[in-house]
Design a protein around this motif. Structure first.
Motif, PDB file in Angstrom:
ATOM      1  N   ASP A  29       0.845  -1.190   0.000  1.00 52.14           N
ATOM      2  CA  ASP A  29       0.000   0.000   0.000  1.00 52.14           C
ATOM      3  C   ASP A  29       0.878   1.236   0.000  1.00 52.14           C
ATOM      4  OD1 ASP A  29      -2.657   1.221   2.177  1.00 52.14           O
ATOM      5  OD2 ASP A  29      -2.286   1.443   0.043  1.00 52.14           O
ATOM      6  N   GLY A  30       1.103   1.799  -1.205  1.00 52.50           N
ATOM      7  CA  GLY A  30       2.040   2.911  -1.313  1.00 52.50           C
ATOM      8  C   GLY A  30       1.428   4.221  -0.894  1.00 52.50           C
ATOM      9  N   GLY A  31       2.299   5.098  -0.402  1.00 51.77           N
ATOM     10  CA  GLY A  31       1.804   6.412  -0.026  1.00 51.77           C
ATOM     11  C   GLY A  31       2.851   7.224   0.673  1.00 51.77           C
ATOM     12  N   ILE A  32       2.397   8.333   1.231  1.00 52.43           N
ATOM     13  CA  ILE A  32       3.281   9.243   1.961  1.00 52.43           C
ATOM     14  C   ILE A  32       2.802   9.320   3.400  1.00 52.43           C
ATOM     15  CG2 ILE A  32       4.091  11.607   2.153  1.00 52.43           C
ATOM     16  CD1 ILE A  32       3.850  11.938  -0.751  1.00 52.43           C
ATOM     17  N   THR A  33       3.719   9.170   4.317  1.00 53.77           N
ATOM     18  CA  THR A  33       3.371   9.285   5.723  1.00 53.77           C
ATOM     19  C   THR A  33       4.083  10.487   6.315  1.00 53.77           C
ATOM     20  OG1 THR A  33       5.127   7.724   6.294  1.00 53.77           O
ATOM     21  CG2 THR A  33       2.926   6.833   6.029  1.00 53.77           C
ATOM     22  N   GLN A  34       3.347  11.202   7.141  1.00 53.73           N
ATOM     23  CA  GLN A  34       3.910  12.327   7.878  1.00 53.73           C
ATOM     24  C   GLN A  34       3.623  12.101   9.353  1.00 53.73           C
ATOM     25  OE1 GLN A  34       2.197  15.575   4.840  1.00 53.73           O
ATOM     26  NE2 GLN A  34       3.516  16.449   6.420  1.00 53.73           N
ATOM     27  N   SER A  35       4.629  12.343  10.150  1.00 52.83           N
ATOM     28  CA  SER A  35       4.402  12.193  11.585  1.00 52.83           C
ATOM     29  C   SER A  35       5.147  13.290  12.329  1.00 52.83           C
ATOM     30  CB  SER A  35       4.860  10.810  12.048  1.00 52.83           C
ATOM     31  OG  SER A  35       6.241  10.636  11.762  1.00 52.83           O
ATOM     32  N   PRO A  36       4.589  13.703  13.480  1.00 52.24           N
ATOM     33  CA  PRO A  36       3.275  13.308  13.985  1.00 52.24           C
ATOM     34  C   PRO A  36       2.174  14.124  13.318  1.00 52.24           C
ATOM     35  CG  PRO A  36       4.286  14.830  15.507  1.00 52.24           C
ATOM     36  CD  PRO A  36       5.288  14.626  14.395  1.00 52.24           C
ATOM     37  N   LYS A  37       0.938  13.840  13.650  1.00 51.31           N
ATOM     38  CA  LYS A  37      -0.179  14.585  13.094  1.00 51.31           C
ATOM     39  C   LYS A  37      -0.264  15.977  13.718  1.00 51.31           C
ATOM     40  CE  LYS A  37      -4.814  13.424  11.628  1.00 51.31           C
ATOM     41  NZ  LYS A  37      -5.880  12.419  11.682  1.00 51.31           N
ATOM     42  N   TYR A  38      -0.027  16.050  15.020  1.00 45.74           N
ATOM     43  CA  TYR A  38      -0.026  17.312  15.762  1.00 45.74           C
ATOM     44  C   TYR A  38       1.287  17.426  16.520  1.00 45.74           C
ATOM     45  CZ  TYR A  38      -5.052  17.128  14.954  1.00 45.74           C
ATOM     46  OH  TYR A  38      -6.285  17.051  14.360  1.00 45.74           O
ATOM     47  N   LEU A  39       1.847  18.617  16.529  1.00 46.61           N
ATOM     48  CA  LEU A  39       3.126  18.846  17.194  1.00 46.61           C
ATOM     49  C   LEU A  39       3.068  20.186  17.902  1.00 46.61           C
ATOM     50  CD1 LEU A  39       5.893  17.554  17.507  1.00 46.61           C
ATOM     51  CD2 LEU A  39       6.565  18.569  15.331  1.00 46.61           C
ATOM     52  N   PHE A  40       3.510  20.182  19.157  1.00 51.36           N
ATOM     53  CA  PHE A  40       3.524  21.407  19.949  1.00 51.36           C
ATOM     54  C   PHE A  40       4.954  21.672  20.409  1.00 51.36           C
ATOM     55  CE2 PHE A  40      -1.013  21.927  20.252  1.00 51.36           C
ATOM     56  CZ  PHE A  40      -1.497  20.641  20.052  1.00 51.36           C
ATOM     57  N   ARG A  41       5.386  22.909  20.266  1.00 55.20           N
ATOM     58  CA  ARG A  41       6.738  23.275  20.668  1.00 55.20           C
ATOM     59  C   ARG A  41       6.734  24.652  21.304  1.00 55.20           C
ATOM     60  NH1 ARG A  41       7.905  18.823  20.452  1.00 55.20           N
ATOM     61  NH2 ARG A  41       9.623  17.782  19.374  1.00 55.20           N
ATOM     62  N   LYS A  42       7.733  24.870  22.126  1.00 48.40           N
ATOM     63  CA  LYS A  42       7.943  26.189  22.721  1.00 48.40           C
ATOM     64  C   LYS A  42       8.755  27.038  21.744  1.00 48.40           C
ATOM     65  CE  LYS A  42       6.191  25.562  26.857  1.00 48.40           C
ATOM     66  NZ  LYS A  42       4.969  26.292  27.271  1.00 48.40           N
ATOM     67  N   GLU A  43       8.494  28.319  21.795  1.00 49.75           N
ATOM     68  CA  GLU A  43       9.240  29.256  20.962  1.00 49.75           C
ATOM     69  C   GLU A  43      10.739  29.133  21.253  1.00 49.75           C
ATOM     70  OE1 GLU A  43       7.223  33.055  20.850  1.00 49.75           O
ATOM     71  OE2 GLU A  43       9.154  34.033  20.499  1.00 49.75           O
ATOM     72  N   GLY A  44      11.542  29.201  20.190  1.00 47.62           N
ATOM     73  CA  GLY A  44      12.992  29.131  20.368  1.00 47.62           C
ATOM     74  C   GLY A  44      13.562  27.741  20.176  1.00 47.62           C
ATOM     75  N   GLN A  45      12.699  26.753  20.048  1.00 46.67           N
ATOM     76  CA  GLN A  45      13.155  25.369  19.842  1.00 46.67           C
ATOM     77  C   GLN A  45      13.067  25.013  18.363  1.00 46.67           C
ATOM     78  OE1 GLN A  45      10.459  23.096  22.325  1.00 46.67           O
ATOM     79  NE2 GLN A  45      11.858  23.147  24.070  1.00 46.67           N
ATOM     80  N   ASN A  46      14.071  24.281  17.900  1.00 45.55           N
ATOM     81  CA  ASN A  46      13.979  23.709  16.554  1.00 45.55           C
ATOM     82  C   ASN A  46      13.091  22.467  16.621  1.00 45.55           C
ATOM     83  OD1 ASN A  46      15.818  25.642  15.825  1.00 45.55           O
ATOM     84  ND2 ASN A  46      17.503  24.216  15.423  1.00 45.55           N
TER      85      ASN A  46
END
Lengths: 110, 113
Positions: free
Chosen positions: B1-18
């Motif tokens: 089953d071919g396709g594209i996966t992206q993870s995670p669906k939701y991401l939370f970060r603090k300002e100043g972080q890569n």
């Protein structure tokens, strides 16, 4: 500077009727125009395309019309079905890049 | 089953972080792309890659970086230099760079506070 514009944020149509989604562009160097469809929580999927040298392309219920003099294209869906409810993005190709419009939300009421 | 996966669906970060967003495809496509979507705007191209070990800046590359060490993978790093990183990020691929039909992943929504 939006080169591809979809001026209608949303459109509501009765099931069985025609849906017409519109798109205007400014760059006469675009060589292909495309429509993508996006359901919630999914990525956009390619729907139909038209070369800049054509004025119409048809695929089942979907037809795309291109008016180069007006720099305008439209997507016709006939007959509209509830499963067509989605966000529709118009896109245009220039070189190796696609330029997308902001999208139109289509709601087909049963 | 071919396709594209992206993870995670939701991401939370603090300002100043890569933060690095993942994108993997098993379609054997040469070309890959990163787009950003903001409310009321179309998808805007951040970076694209024609082939392994090659990538080009798109229209809004400032504050982002990418790598393409493997054909299947095209991770995007949102650096602290990106002024408005909160957005919906979409990864896509196509067989070759000249193909207009791109296949998209489901996207990652990044929120930076």
């Amino acid at each position: 500077d939006q080169q591809v514009k979809q001026n209608s944020p949303s459109l509501s149509v009765q099931e069985g009727r025609i849906s017409i989604l519109n798109c205007d562009y400014t760059n006469s160097m675009f060589d292909y125009f495309l429509w993508y469809k996006k359901y919630p929580a999914e990525g956009p999927t390619f729907l139909i395309s038209i070369s800049s040298i054509k004025d119409k392309n048809e695929d089942g219920r979907f037809t795309v019309f291109l008016n180069k003099s007006a720099k305008h294209l439209s997507l016709h869906i006939v007959p509209s079905q509830p499963g067509d409810s989605a966000v529709y993005f118009c896109a245009a190709r220039y070189g190796n890049k696609l330029v997308f419009g902001a999208g139109t939300i289509l709601r087909v009421k049963s | 089953d071919g396709g594209i996966t992206q993870s995670p669906k939701y991401l939370f970060r603090k300002e100043g972080q890569n933060v690095t967003l993942s994108c993997e495809q098993n379609l054997n496509h040469d070309a890959m792309y990163w787009y950003r979507q903001d409310p009321g705007q179309g998808l805007r191209l951040i970076y694209y890659s024609q082939i392994v070990n090659d990538f080009q800046k798109g229209d809004i590359a400032e504050g982002y970086s990418v790598s393409r060490e493997k054909k299947e993978s095209f991770p995007l790093t949102v650096t602290s230099a990106q002024k408005n990183p909160t957005a919906f990020y979409l990864c896509a691929s196509s067989m070759q760079i000249q193909d207009y039909e791109q296949y998209f992943g489901p996207g990652t929504r990044l929120t930076v506070t």
